[in-house]
Scaffold this active site. Structure first.
Site, short mmCIF file in Angstrom:
data_model
loop_
_atom_site.label_atom_id
_atom_site.label_comp_id
_atom_site.label_asym_id
_atom_site.label_seq_id
_atom_site.Cartn_x
_atom_site.Cartn_y
_atom_site.Cartn_z
N ASP A 250 0.83 -1.23 -0.07
CA ASP A 250 0.23 0.28 0.14
C ASP A 250 0.56 1.35 0.10
O ASP A 250 1.55 1.90 -0.92
CB ASP A 250 -0.50 -0.41 1.18
CG ASP A 250 -2.21 1.40 1.41
OD1 ASP A 250 -1.64 1.86 0.26
OD2 ASP A 250 -2.69 0.75 2.25
N PHE B 198 -9.91 0.06 -0.81
CA PHE B 198 -9.59 -1.36 0.51
C PHE B 198 -10.38 -2.75 0.06
O PHE B 198 -11.86 -2.63 -0.49
CB PHE B 198 -10.68 -0.71 1.89
CG PHE B 198 -9.55 -1.29 2.85
CD1 PHE B 198 -8.76 -1.21 2.86
CD2 PHE B 198 -10.29 -2.51 3.51
CE1 PHE B 198 -7.36 -1.78 4.33
CE2 PHE B 198 -9.46 -3.31 4.37
CZ PHE B 198 -8.43 -2.72 4.97
P1 IMP Z 1 1.45 -0.47 3.62
O1 IMP Z 1 2.53 -0.57 5.09
O2 IMP Z 1 0.80 0.58 4.10
O3 IMP Z 1 2.03 -0.52 2.21
O4 IMP Z 1 0.77 -2.23 3.94
C1 IMP Z 1 1.03 -2.73 4.13
C2 IMP Z 1 -0.19 -3.38 5.30
O5 IMP Z 1 -0.84 -3.47 5.29
C3 IMP Z 1 -0.36 -5.05 4.53
O6 IMP Z 1 0.75 -5.75 4.83
C4 IMP Z 1 -2.03 -5.05 4.43
O7 IMP Z 1 -1.67 -5.92 6.17
C5 IMP Z 1 -2.47 -3.94 4.82
N1 IMP Z 1 -3.55 -3.35 3.88
C6 IMP Z 1 -3.00 -2.22 3.23
N2 IMP Z 1 -4.22 -1.79 2.09
C7 IMP Z 1 -4.85 -3.10 2.69
C8 IMP Z 1 -6.07 -3.28 2.06
O8 IMP Z 1 -6.93 -3.19 1.18
N3 IMP Z 1 -6.85 -4.17 2.62
C9 IMP Z 1 -6.53 -5.17 3.82
N4 IMP Z 1 -5.39 -4.44 4.66
C10 IMP Z 1 -4.17 -3.73 3.66
#
Ligand code: IMP
Ligand code: MG
Length: 176
Positions: free
Chosen positions: A101, A150
């Protein structure tokens, strides 16, 4: 209340793409022994599929990262809640997550693993929410790029729910 709005990737579609990724990985790591590192909890289903589709010898390890603070602000802090207890020095390591994300989690985990001195360090994610990226992190294998929605299912949760859905779906806007 949160509800499933639309199925974005059904079981067959996910399987086809996961097999393609596994084929590319098997080819790139031919003759080597790969350590798959599953980033809990979201990557558990993807890792389980991927490891069965790979045609090279692999071992599997698990880590869990924990984030404090709001993803919407730059003060978000990530820590390693569960680390590996094996030595990966000189090994080929492939980090596995279901989704990237902002990139905060993957950037942090990559940094921690680089310190462990692996022979190589790469990452595979099934979903890339590219419009939300704010950290430049190199992910070698990507299943699908998705818009800023999401999503749940195939290991991904909303408040620990929906992980067991065999497909990936979008929740109603505002639900998250
Ligand atoms: P980041 O650190 O912002 O890249 O987020 C990574 C983590 O956030 C992932 O390993 C997921 O656990 C969670 N995450 C991010 N986007 C989503 C989503 O759309 N649905 C569910 N979990 C998400
Ligand atoms: Mg979550």
């Amino acid at each position: 209340m949160s509800e499933i709005e639309a199925i974005l990737f059904d079981e067959k579609t996910i399987e086809r793409r996961a097999r393609e990724l596994a084929a590319a990985i098997s080819k790139d790591y031919a003759g080597r022994e790969l350590v798959l590192v599953c980033i809990l909890k979201g990557a558990v289903v993807f890792t389980a599929d991927l490891m069965r589709y790979l045609s090279i010898p692999t071992t599997i390890e698990f880590i869990q990262a924990s984030s404090y603070g709001d993803a919407a602000v730059s003060s978000r802090m990530i820590t390693m809640k569960k680390d590996i207890d094996v030595d990966v020095k000189g090994k080929d390591v492939l980090l596995v997550d279901c989704i990237i994300d902002t990139g905060d989690t993957m950037a942090y985990v990559m940094e921690r693993f680089r310190e462990k001195g692996p022979a190589s360090l790469e990452a595979v994610v099934l979903l890339d929410k590219k419009p939300r990226r704010r950290v430049d992190v190199a992910v070698k294998y990507i299943g699908y790029e998705i818009p800023d929605r999401f999503v749940v299912g195939y290991g991904l949760d909303y408040a620990q729910q929906y992980r067991c859905l065999p497909y990936i779906a979008a929740l109603t806007p505002g639900a998250e």
